[in-house]
Design a protein around this motif. Structure first.
Motif, PDB file in Angstrom:
ATOM      1  N   LEU A 178     -34.530  10.319  13.458  1.00  0.00           N
ATOM      2  CA  LEU A 178     -33.319  11.146  13.525  1.00  0.00           C
ATOM      3  C   LEU A 178     -33.643  12.632  13.604  1.00  0.00           C
ATOM      4  N   THR A 179     -34.803  13.019  13.041  1.00  0.00           N
ATOM      5  CA  THR A 179     -35.136  14.445  13.026  1.00  0.00           C
ATOM      6  C   THR A 179     -36.215  14.793  14.052  1.00  0.00           C
ATOM      7  N   ASN A 180     -36.499  13.869  14.982  1.00  0.00           N
ATOM      8  CA  ASN A 180     -37.486  14.112  16.041  1.00  0.00           C
ATOM      9  C   ASN A 180     -38.845  14.540  15.506  1.00  0.00           C
ATOM     10  N   PRO A 203     -28.121  24.905  12.077  1.00  0.00           N
ATOM     11  CA  PRO A 203     -27.994  23.746  12.933  1.00  0.00           C
ATOM     12  C   PRO A 203     -28.965  22.631  12.556  1.00  0.00           C
ATOM     13  N   ALA A 204     -28.606  21.406  12.929  1.00  0.00           N
ATOM     14  CA  ALA A 204     -29.451  20.249  12.668  1.00  0.00           C
ATOM     15  C   ALA A 204     -30.817  20.404  13.340  1.00  0.00           C
ATOM     16  N   SER A 205     -30.882  21.168  14.409  1.00  0.00           N
ATOM     17  CA  SER A 205     -32.158  21.326  15.132  1.00  0.00           C
ATOM     18  C   SER A 205     -33.217  21.998  14.257  1.00  0.00           C
ATOM     19  N   LEU A 219     -27.787  11.621   6.464  1.00  0.00           N
ATOM     20  CA  LEU A 219     -28.605  12.297   7.476  1.00  0.00           C
ATOM     21  C   LEU A 219     -28.141  11.918   8.879  1.00  0.00           C
ATOM     22  N   GLU A 220     -27.836  10.648   9.059  1.00  0.00           N
ATOM     23  CA  GLU A 220     -27.378  10.207  10.381  1.00  0.00           C
ATOM     24  C   GLU A 220     -26.053  10.890  10.739  1.00  0.00           C
ATOM     25  N   LEU A 221     -25.129  10.938   9.795  1.00  0.00           N
ATOM     26  CA  LEU A 221     -23.847  11.601  10.046  1.00  0.00           C
ATOM     27  C   LEU A 221     -24.065  13.079  10.378  1.00  0.00           C
ATOM     28  N   LEU A 224     -25.767  13.512  13.887  1.00  0.00           N
ATOM     29  CA  LEU A 224     -24.936  13.100  15.029  1.00  0.00           C
ATOM     30  C   LEU A 224     -23.657  13.931  15.164  1.00  0.00           C
ATOM     31  N   GLU A 225     -23.270  14.625  14.118  1.00  0.00           N
ATOM     32  CA  GLU A 225     -22.023  15.408  14.217  1.00  0.00           C
ATOM     33  C   GLU A 225     -22.175  16.532  15.232  1.00  0.00           C
TER      34      GLU A 225
END
Ligand code: PLP
Length: 381
Positions: A63-65, A193-195, A264-266, A269-270
Motif C-alpha cells: 500500500l505504501t509502495n 499527502p499519502a505519497s 492504512l488502506e482507507l 485509497l482516499e
C-alpha cells in the motif's frame, strides 16, 4: 450505574471536540467505522499471530509502495526498533545483546543539535537501545565530518518548523547516502499527502521512514509504521514482540494489526482532493459563522502547521485576547472543544487561533464556531 451509559460517561470522562491536531493527549485521531469493525472482528477470533503480523506488514509495504514495512506500537517504538536494526546490520553484535552495545562495531546515532531537540524530544528514545547519541552542529559540513566507522545511522525530523535553520532532508539524505550512512526519518506527523509514505524512502533514498498510526492514518492510537529497506525491516521484526528481546515491550495485538491495516488502506485509497475539500468546507463554515457574528479576521491557509497538505484556518482574536485563553474557555464547555494554540516555536502572535478539521465530525463545525463566538462575546461584551 447504568450499564447502557457509554464507556466514557461511566468513568465521568467528558467528550472533547478536536478542532486542533490529532494530539496523543486528545486520544489521537478518530477511527472510521470499517476500522472499528475490523478490530471487533479480530478481537473475537484466535489466529496464528506471526502469520497475521507478516500478512499485515506485507500489505502495508504494498500500500505504501515500499520494499518492506513493519507495524509496531507507535512512531516512538519505530524509532527504537529502527535504531536497533541499524546498529545490528553488518555488526558483530546481535539484537539479543541490546541494550549492551560493546560488541557492536557501529553504535552511534547522529542527530542534529539545536532547538529541534527540545521541540521534539523523541530522538532520546533511540538511546534506550544502548546507542550513543551524538549531537552534531546542524550544517552539511559538520555532519559529513561527524561520520565515522562507529556511525550506525543518522536520524532526521522533516517538517517546516523542525527544519528551520538546519539542513532539510532533501539536502542531507544524498550527502549521507554518499557517506554510506543509514538514514532514519521520523515522519510521524508528516501526512497527508499519502505519497509521503514513500517520498522519504523511494524518492529521497532514506533507509527507513517512520509514521504514527494513531495520527493522520486514523488507525488505533497505539500503532505505528516503519517502511523501507527489507534487510533493516527484517531486523526490526526480529527485535520486536513476540520475540523476548528489546522490542518485546512493543506488542501490537491482533486487534491493532487488523485495525491498522484497514485504516492504512482507507487512508491511501482516499482521494486527496476530496479529503482536502471536505476539511476545507468545514473550516469555511466556521470562518463564516465567526466572522459574521464577531467581525474578527479569518484566513484560510492551504498548508498544515507542519507543511503538510491540508487546509488550516487562522482566526485572529481581538487583542489582548489570546488563543490560550480561548482554549481554556472552550475546553471548559460540555462537550469541551480543543481549538488550536501555537506552541512558541512557531513564532505566531498570541491572538492566533488555528483550526484543523481533520478530526471534526459532521455537525461539529457549528459547535466549534459557537464556542469561539461565546468566548469573544464574553470577553468583549
Ligand atoms: C507524535 C510524534 C512521535 C511519537 O509518535 P507515537 O506514534 O505517539 O509514538 C514521534 N515523532 C514525532 C515527530 C511526532 O510528531
Amino acid at each position: 450505574m447504568d450499564i447502557h451509559m457509554n464507556c466514557y460517561g461511566k468513568l465521568h470522562i467528558k467528550e472533547i471536540i478536536n478542532a486542533s491536531e490529532p494530539y496523543t493527549n486528545l486520544g489521537g485521531s478518530l477511527m472510521e467505522k470499517e476500522t472499528i469493525e475490523a478490530m471487533a472482528q479480530a478481537a473475537g477470533t484466535c489466529i496464528e499471530y506471526e502469520k497475521l503480523r507478516d500478512a499485515v506488514c506485507e500489505k502495508a509495504a504494498q500500500l505504501t509502495n515500499n520494499e518492506a514495512a513493519f507495524v509496531t506500537t507507535g512512531a516512538s517504538a519505530g524509532l527504537e526498533l529502527s535504531a536497533a536494526a541499524c546498529m545490528s546490520l553488518d555488526s558483530a553484535g546481535n539484537l539479543d545483546m541490546l541494550p549492551e552495545t560493546s560488541a557492536f562495531s557501529k553504535n552511534e546515532i547522529l542527530v542534529m543539535d539545536g532547538d529541534v531537540l527540545d521541540i521534539i524530544p523523541y530522538w532520546r528514545l533511540t538511546g534506550l537501545t544502548g546507542a550513543k547519541i551524538i549531537k552534531v552542529k546542524p550544517d552539511v559540513e559538520s555532519i559529513k565530518a561527524a561520520v565515522c566507522e562507529r556511525t550506525a545511522a543518522c536520524m532526521l525530523f522533516p517538517a517546516s518548523v523542525y527544519e528551520r535553520g538546519i539542513p532539510t532532508c532533501e539536502e542531507l539524505i544524498p550527502v549521507l547516502k554518499e557517506a554510506c550512512v543509514k538514514v532514519i526519518v521520523d515522519a510521524a506527523a508528516q501526512l497527508p499527502p499519502a505519497s509521503n509514505l514513500w517520498y522519504y524512502t523511494k524518492t529521497l533514498g532514506a533507509d527507513l521512514a517512520i509514521f504514527s498510526g494513531g495520527k493522520h492514518i486514523k488507525g488505533p492510537q497505539s500503532t505505528g509504521l516503519i517502511v523501507g529497506n527489507r534487510e533493516l525491516i527484517d531486523l526490526c521484526r526480529t527485535a520486536a514482540s513476540p520475540n523476548p528481546g528489546l522490542g518485546r515491550a512493543f506488542k501490537t495485538g491482533k486487534e491493532e494489526l487488523a485495525g491498522f491495516i484497514t485504516a492504512l488502506e482507507l487512508f491511501v485509497l482516499e482521494d486527496e482532493e476530496e479529503r482536502f475539500n471536505r476539511q476545507e468546507k468545514r473550516l469555511l463554515k466556521i470562518a463564516e459563522i465567526v466572522t459574521e457574528r464577531t467581525g474578527i479576521r479569518a484566513e484560510m491557509l492551504r498548508q498544515g502547521r507542519l507543511g503538510t497538505y491540508q487546509p488550516l484556518l487562522h482566526l485572529y482574536l481581538p487583542k489582548p485576547l489570546t488563543a490560550k485563553e480561548c482554549n481554556i474557555y472552550t475546553r471548559s464547555l460540555t462537550p469541551g472543544i480543543d481549538v488550536g494554540v501555537y506552541p512558541p516555536e512557531f513564532c505566531m502572535e498570541e491572538n492566533t487561533v488555528f483550526i484543523n478539521a481533520y478530526n471534526l465530525k459532521e455537525g461539529q463545525a457549528e459547535a466549534v464556531a459557537e464556542g469561539i463566538c461565546g468566548y469573544i462575546s464574553k470577553m468583549c461584551g
